[in-house]
Motif scaffolding. Sequence first.
Motif, PDB file in Angstrom:
ATOM      1  N   ALA A 164     -71.540-120.421  36.076  1.00  0.00           N
ATOM      2  CA  ALA A 164     -71.427-121.239  37.294  1.00  0.00           C
ATOM      3  C   ALA A 164     -70.130-122.045  37.322  1.00  0.00           C
ATOM      4  CB  ALA A 164     -72.634-122.175  37.394  1.00  0.00           C
ATOM      5  N   ILE A 165     -69.324-121.915  36.291  1.00  0.00           N
ATOM      6  CA  ILE A 165     -68.051-122.647  36.268  1.00  0.00           C
ATOM      7  C   ILE A 165     -66.936-121.714  36.711  1.00  0.00           C
ATOM      8  CG2 ILE A 165     -66.330-123.692  34.746  1.00  0.00           C
ATOM      9  CD1 ILE A 165     -68.675-124.879  33.163  1.00  0.00           C
ATOM     10  N   ARG A 166     -66.196-122.178  37.711  1.00  0.00           N
ATOM     11  CA  ARG A 166     -65.092-121.360  38.218  1.00  0.00           C
ATOM     12  C   ARG A 166     -63.775-122.087  37.955  1.00  0.00           C
ATOM     13  NH1 ARG A 166     -62.207-120.835  42.799  1.00  0.00           N
ATOM     14  NH2 ARG A 166     -63.330-122.527  43.862  1.00  0.00           N
ATOM     15  N   LEU A 167     -62.839-121.359  37.401  1.00  0.00           N
ATOM     16  CA  LEU A 167     -61.540-121.947  37.102  1.00  0.00           C
ATOM     17  C   LEU A 167     -60.560-121.572  38.202  1.00  0.00           C
ATOM     18  CD1 LEU A 167     -61.286-121.100  33.285  1.00  0.00           C
ATOM     19  CD2 LEU A 167     -62.301-123.120  34.380  1.00  0.00           C
ATOM     20  N   GLU A 168     -59.863-122.574  38.698  1.00  0.00           N
ATOM     21  CA  GLU A 168     -58.828-122.297  39.691  1.00  0.00           C
ATOM     22  C   GLU A 168     -57.508-122.215  38.930  1.00  0.00           C
ATOM     23  OE1 GLU A 168     -59.261-124.851  43.138  1.00  0.00           O
ATOM     24  OE2 GLU A 168     -57.082-124.713  43.445  1.00  0.00           O
ATOM     25  N   VAL A 169     -56.893-121.048  39.005  1.00  0.00           N
ATOM     26  CA  VAL A 169     -55.716-120.800  38.163  1.00  0.00           C
ATOM     27  C   VAL A 169     -54.575-120.243  39.006  1.00  0.00           C
ATOM     28  CG1 VAL A 169     -54.821-119.474  36.204  1.00  0.00           C
ATOM     29  CG2 VAL A 169     -57.175-120.311  36.161  1.00  0.00           C
ATOM     30  N   ASP A 173     -55.456-105.805  29.934  1.00  0.00           N
ATOM     31  CA  ASP A 173     -55.039-107.103  30.488  1.00  0.00           C
ATOM     32  C   ASP A 173     -55.000-108.197  29.422  1.00  0.00           C
ATOM     33  OD1 ASP A 173     -54.971-105.850  32.974  1.00  0.00           O
ATOM     34  OD2 ASP A 173     -57.072-106.331  33.370  1.00  0.00           O
ATOM     35  N   GLY A 174     -54.522-107.839  28.243  1.00  0.00           N
ATOM     36  CA  GLY A 174     -54.318-108.844  27.209  1.00  0.00           C
ATOM     37  C   GLY A 174     -55.550-109.230  26.438  1.00  0.00           C
ATOM     38  N   VAL A 175     -56.601-108.451  26.546  1.00  0.00           N
ATOM     39  CA  VAL A 175     -57.795-108.773  25.766  1.00  0.00           C
ATOM     40  C   VAL A 175     -58.428-107.492  25.246  1.00  0.00           C
ATOM     41  CG1 VAL A 175     -59.459-108.724  27.657  1.00  0.00           C
ATOM     42  CG2 VAL A 175     -59.819-110.289  25.738  1.00  0.00           C
ATOM     43  N   MET A 176     -59.145-107.621  24.145  1.00  0.00           N
ATOM     44  CA  MET A 176     -59.829-106.465  23.569  1.00  0.00           C
ATOM     45  C   MET A 176     -60.952-106.055  24.514  1.00  0.00           C
ATOM     46  SD  MET A 176     -61.886-106.389  19.965  1.00  0.00           S
ATOM     47  CE  MET A 176     -62.274-104.833  19.144  1.00  0.00           C
ATOM     48  N   SER A 177     -60.882-104.813  25.003  1.00  0.00           N
ATOM     49  CA  SER A 177     -61.911-104.406  25.964  1.00  0.00           C
ATOM     50  C   SER A 177     -63.075-103.684  25.280  1.00  0.00           C
ATOM     51  CB  SER A 177     -61.311-103.513  27.051  1.00  0.00           C
ATOM     52  OG  SER A 177     -60.789-102.341  26.475  1.00  0.00           O
ATOM     53  N   ILE A 217     -50.738-124.865  30.736  1.00  0.00           N
ATOM     54  CA  ILE A 217     -50.554-123.407  30.726  1.00  0.00           C
ATOM     55  C   ILE A 217     -51.729-122.737  30.013  1.00  0.00           C
ATOM     56  CG2 ILE A 217     -49.165-121.535  29.711  1.00  0.00           C
ATOM     57  CD1 ILE A 217     -47.668-122.696  31.953  1.00  0.00           C
ATOM     58  N   ILE A 218     -52.220-121.677  30.621  1.00  0.00           N
ATOM     59  CA  ILE A 218     -53.156-120.775  29.946  1.00  0.00           C
ATOM     60  C   ILE A 218     -52.304-119.654  29.346  1.00  0.00           C
ATOM     61  CG2 ILE A 218     -54.913-119.006  30.337  1.00  0.00           C
ATOM     62  CD1 ILE A 218     -55.992-120.884  32.592  1.00  0.00           C
ATOM     63  N   ALA A 219     -52.362-119.506  28.029  1.00  0.00           N
ATOM     64  CA  ALA A 219     -51.452-118.551  27.381  1.00  0.00           C
ATOM     65  C   ALA A 219     -52.116-117.227  27.014  1.00  0.00           C
ATOM     66  CB  ALA A 219     -50.845-119.187  26.127  1.00  0.00           C
ATOM     67  N   HIS A 220     -53.437-117.148  27.097  1.00  0.00           N
ATOM     68  CA  HIS A 220     -54.127-115.866  26.896  1.00  0.00           C
ATOM     69  C   HIS A 220     -55.524-115.949  27.523  1.00  0.00           C
ATOM     70  CE1 HIS A 220     -56.790-117.258  23.601  1.00  0.00           C
ATOM     71  NE2 HIS A 220     -55.755-117.950  23.168  1.00  0.00           N
ATOM     72  N   ARG A 221     -56.179-114.807  27.570  1.00  0.00           N
ATOM     73  CA  ARG A 221     -57.429-114.709  28.319  1.00  0.00           C
ATOM     74  C   ARG A 221     -58.624-115.396  27.684  1.00  0.00           C
ATOM     75  NH1 ARG A 221     -59.342-110.173  31.997  1.00  0.00           N
ATOM     76  NH2 ARG A 221     -61.275-110.790  31.015  1.00  0.00           N
ATOM     77  N   GLU A 222     -58.533-115.714  26.430  1.00  0.00           N
ATOM     78  CA  GLU A 222     -59.698-116.272  25.745  1.00  0.00           C
ATOM     79  C   GLU A 222     -59.474-117.723  25.351  1.00  0.00           C
ATOM     80  OE1 GLU A 222     -62.640-114.670  25.353  1.00  0.00           O
ATOM     81  OE2 GLU A 222     -61.870-112.891  26.388  1.00  0.00           O
ATOM     82  N   VAL A 261     -57.866-115.290  32.349  1.00  0.00           N
ATOM     83  CA  VAL A 261     -56.623-114.695  32.857  1.00  0.00           C
ATOM     84  C   VAL A 261     -55.641-114.655  31.691  1.00  0.00           C
ATOM     85  CG1 VAL A 261     -56.857-115.430  35.259  1.00  0.00           C
ATOM     86  CG2 VAL A 261     -55.714-116.917  33.604  1.00  0.00           C
ATOM     87  N   ALA A 262     -54.769-113.650  31.692  1.00  0.00           N
ATOM     88  CA  ALA A 262     -53.846-113.503  30.569  1.00  0.00           C
ATOM     89  C   ALA A 262     -52.826-114.641  30.543  1.00  0.00           C
ATOM     90  CB  ALA A 262     -53.137-112.153  30.630  1.00  0.00           C
TER      91      ALA A 262
END
Lengths: 289, 776
Positions: free
Chosen positions: B128-133, B671-675, B103-108, B50-51
Motif C-alpha cells: 500500500a506504499i507508493r513511492l513517487e520517484v 533492469d538492474g536487479v536479479m530477476s 538519490i535512489i542508486a539501485h532497485r533494492e 527503480v534502478a
Amino acid sequence: MRSRVEDFELVRPRDLGDALARLAAEPSLRPLAGGTDVMVLLAAGKLPWKRLIDIWGLVELRGIEVQPATVTLGALTTFSEVQEHALLQGELPLLGRAGAETGGPAIQNRGTIGGNIANASPAADTPPALLAYDAEVELASAAGRRWVRYRSFHTGYKTTVMQPGELITRVRLARGAGRVHFYRKVGPRRAQAISKVCFAGVATLAAGRVSDVGIALGGVAPVVLPCAQTEAALRGLSLAELAGALAGATATLSAEIAPIDDIRSTARYRRRVAENLLGAFVAEISARG
Amino acid sequence: MLPSRAMTGKAVGRSVPRREADAKLRGQARYVGDVTMPGMLHGATVRSQVARGRLRAIHFGPEVRWDEYVVVTAADIIAAGGVNTVALIVDHDQPALVGIGDIIAHREEPVVLLAHPDPHALEPARRAIRLEVEPLPAVLTLDDALAARTVVYGEDNVIKSYGIDKGDVDAAFAAAEVVSEGVYETGAQEQLYIENNGMIGALEGDVVTVWGSMQCPYYVQKGLMKCFGVGPERARVVQLETGGGFGGKEEYPSILGIHVALLARKAGRPVRILYDRGEDMAATTKRHPSRTRVRSAARRDGTLTALDIDFVLDGGAYATLSQVVLSRGTIHAAGPYSVANVRVRGRAMATSTPPHGAFRGFGAPQSIFALERHLDEVAHKLGLTPEALRRKNFVTKGGELATGQLVRDDIDLGALLGSALALADWERKRTDIAAERARSGAPLRRRGLGLATFLHGTGFTGSGEKYLASVVGVEGMADGRVRVLASSTEIGQGTQTVFAQIAADALGVDMADVEVATPDTRDVPNSGPTVASRTCTIVGKLVETAAHTLRARLVAAGLLPADGGGDLRAAVQRHLATLGPLRALAQYEAPPYVKWDEGAFRGDAYGAYSWGVYVAEVEVDMLTYEARVLDFVAAQEVGRVIHPVLATGQIEGGVAQGIGWALYENVVWRDGVMSNNRMTDYIMPTSEDIPPIRVLFAEAPYPYGPFGAKGIGELPMDGPAPAILNAIEDALGVSIRRIPATPEVIMDAVEGAGASNGDGAGAGAGVAGAGVAGAA
C-alpha cells in the motif's frame, strides 16, 4: 511466506458428488490436489484464488485400474505411484520415468497426474508422456461426464477445454507391448529442476516398419506439444528408411515447435536440443529394429 | 609474535567432534527465526523499485490502518540526531534509508521500514506504499559503466583503481616470441547460505542492542554507533547461531542491524526482521562480476616473459567493500608464477545494481579464472601440455611474486602438481581419451581433462591486519576452566572447535577445560571480522599466544610448574581466590619480515599463501551441451591442518561452490536487479551434480600460524572454475572464456555463434575460436 493463510478458505467435500455439486454452485472454486503448485504461489503471495476445494481426500479419484485394453489412472494418482506400478513400468514406462524426474520424493508423493494436467504448465514433465501415449482425460461435472482426447485438451498458454464446474477425474491410456519408449528431460541440473526441454516418444514396430509413433515435447511452445506432423514424417517408414528421413523429420519438428527466450533458457537452445533429441529417438528406434 | 612450534598436541591435528554439532543435530540450536522476545514486533522493508531516480514523496495508501504500524523513514534518523549512513570501510557511502529528495542508486534500496505485531499484516502494508520517484538514467552494464556517458559514481564511475608494475612490460612484449591475448568474464554469484539474513533489535535501557545472523559483530556495532551517534558502550551486538555466510553476512548485516534498531527505538519494543529467500537474493550482496583482459608474452619454450592484465570488477551502486575485493583480485591476478615483467591494472566500477560484496575468495577467483584459462590457451598455441607450461613458470621458495614479495613458504608446486596428477590418474585418462577420440567420429559424449594452479593469501591484504590490530582474550573461570574470548563467529566452518583445540594444546589441558565464548561485543574483544581465511591462522594464533600468556602468568605466580604439566583447574581457581581475575590478552603483530607499500602496491601482500593444484575431469553431452564434472582432485598446501575432517569439508564445500559458479549459477539481470531470485530458477548444483572430490593436503607448517596453520576457507573457490573450463576446452577443442558455462553458452561455443545466454551481459566476449589472437 508472503500470504496470510487466514485470507484463504478451503472447502472440504464429503465425496465426489459433493465436490461436483459445490463446483456447480461456485465454479470459481479452485481444486487443490497435491498442492505442489498451489503452495508455491501461496508462499510467494501470488495465489490468485481465495477459495479452494480440497479434493485430496476423494477416494473416487484414486487408484490405477488395469483392463484388457486400457489402464485407467485416478486423477489423484501420484508421481510416486506411477513409478511403482508394475504394469505401467512394463507397458507405459514413460509415465514412471517422467514421475521420477518431477521434483524430489516429497513432491512425487504429493504431486498428481490430474494436477499436472490441470495446472497446464508448458514445462510439465508427465504431460509429454501422456501425449505420446495419446491418453484420454475424463472431465466430470454435476451435469455428467465426458472423455476428451488429451491431445485437444490444452488450447493455449494456461487455457484448456475444461468448462466451469468441471473436474479432471480419470486418465485412460491404451495398453501396448513391445514398443520403443524414449524420454529425456533436459533441465538446468540433474535433479530438482524445471524442464527447459522435455521429449517423450513412443514407437510401435511391425514387420520392419514404424507402424505407429507418438511424439510430444514440453518447454518448446505455449502448451505441452503433440507433434503430429513430425509423427507423420516417420509413420510407416521402414527401419532402413529412418536414417534417410531424419533430416526431413527434424526440419518438420523445428517448424512445429515455437520455443522462446526466457529466464530459464534460450529459443535457440531449446530448438537445437529438441532437434537433437529427435535424432536420438530415431537412433533408438533403429537400434531396436 | 613468536613463531609456533609445529608440535602435535592432544587436540590439534585430530578430528575431534565439532562443538556446535550436538545442538544442531538435535534441533536445539537457536537461530534468529527461533528467538522471540516479549512484545516483539515483526518488521519489513519497503524498497525503491527503480534502478535510479530521485525520491520525491512517499504515499501511504488509505486502505491500511497505519496507526497499527510502526513506520520508520530517513526523517526519523535525522530527528533523533543520528547520521543517515551505513558506516563500513568509509563512514559515508550508502544511506541507511533513502530520504525524500535523495538519490535512489539501485532497485533494492531501503526506503521505509514497517513493524506490526502480526507478521502477515506486513505484506498488505508494504504493497500500500507508493513511492513517487523522478527517474534518472541508470548504468546497467559494465560496458556502460566504463563508457561513463552516464555517471553514477564520482567523476567517471570508478570506485577504486590499483596497479602493479614489475619490470619493463613494454620492452618484454616488444621482444616477445609469442604474444597471446584474451578477455575472460565471470558472472555474479549468490552465496545461498541456508539461513537467510535476519536480526532482532531492542533497547536495553539506553543501549541499542541487536542479535542475529552475522559474520562480523564489530562491523555491525560500528554501523550502529555512527547511525545512532552513540559510543561503543551504548551499542551491543550479539551473534546468534548462524546458518552459513560465505561472505554474504559480512557487510549486509550492518544495514539490517541498523534497520531493526531503528524500528525498535521507535516502537519501544523488540523488532525482528527475517528476509525471505526472494528478498535476500534480490537485495543483498553477491560476488562481483568481472571482466579481465590478459595479454601474455612468452618464449617458444614456454617461459612467460611478461603479463599485462586489465582487471575490472562490477561493484554495484556503492563502494562498500569493493576496494578490498579489488585489491585481493589485483594481487592474485598474476598467479603463483615467477614472471619478470608484470603490469596489472585493477578497477572497480559503479553500476546501478545492488552493491556486490564479499564472497568466499573475495576477488581472487575472478582474476585467477582469467589467468588460468589464458595459460591453457597459451599452452595449446605453443604445443605444450598445460602442466608443462605451468612447471616452466612456477614460483619457487625464495622466488618473487608480482608485488615483489619473496616466497618464504616451504612450497614445491612441481611436487604438488605431480601428486595431484597422480591422484587424478591424469596420464592414463589422457591416453584413454585419446583412444576414444581416435575411435569414433561424432561421439554423443566428449571427455576432457583440465587443471588449474593457484595461490591464496592468508588473512587481510597488505596492511589490513596491522590496521585491524585484532585482540583475543583467554580468561579463567570460577570452575577452573578457561574461556576464549574472540569476536570470530562460528558460521558452520568450525571456529569454536578449532579455537578450543588450539587453546587446549597451548595450555596443555583437555578440550573439556576450554570454553569458547559466543561473540557479544559487550563481552569479547575485537578479534576482527570472520573473513579472509583469517580465523584459524590469524585469530587462532592470537588464541595460542593468549593461552601461553595465561599459563605463563600462572607459572610466574607459582601456581603451575614451569616445565609443563600441573593441575590447571586448581591453579586457575587458586588464582581467582587469592590474586583476583585472570585474563590474558594477545594483540596481532605482523611477522617481522612483512613490508608493504600501499601506495606502490609492492611488498609482502600477505604473511603467507596457501597453494593449490586442482584437476577436473569433465564430460560434455553433445545432445544437450550439458557439462558434467566426473571426477575432481583438490591438492593443496595449507600449512598445518588443525582438524582434518573440518579442513576436508572446507575444501569439498568450496569445490562444490566453485562447480556451481563455473557451470550452473547464473544471475539473470533485468533492469538492474536479479530477476531469477528464487531457488527454482537460480540453479545451484545438488549432490547429483557434484562428483567425488578427492582432497589431498601437503603440510608445510607456517611459523606464524597456530601450530603452523595457514588460511584455508577461500582457497578451494579459486581452482574449480578454471580447471573445469580448461577441461571443457580439452573436450571440445573450443575455448570458452566466460562463466557460468551453461549448456546455452557451450552450445553457442560449439556452433561458433558467439556468446549468448539470454542476459545480454558482455555479449561477444564469451567465446574464442580454437586459436587465440596475436601470434608475434
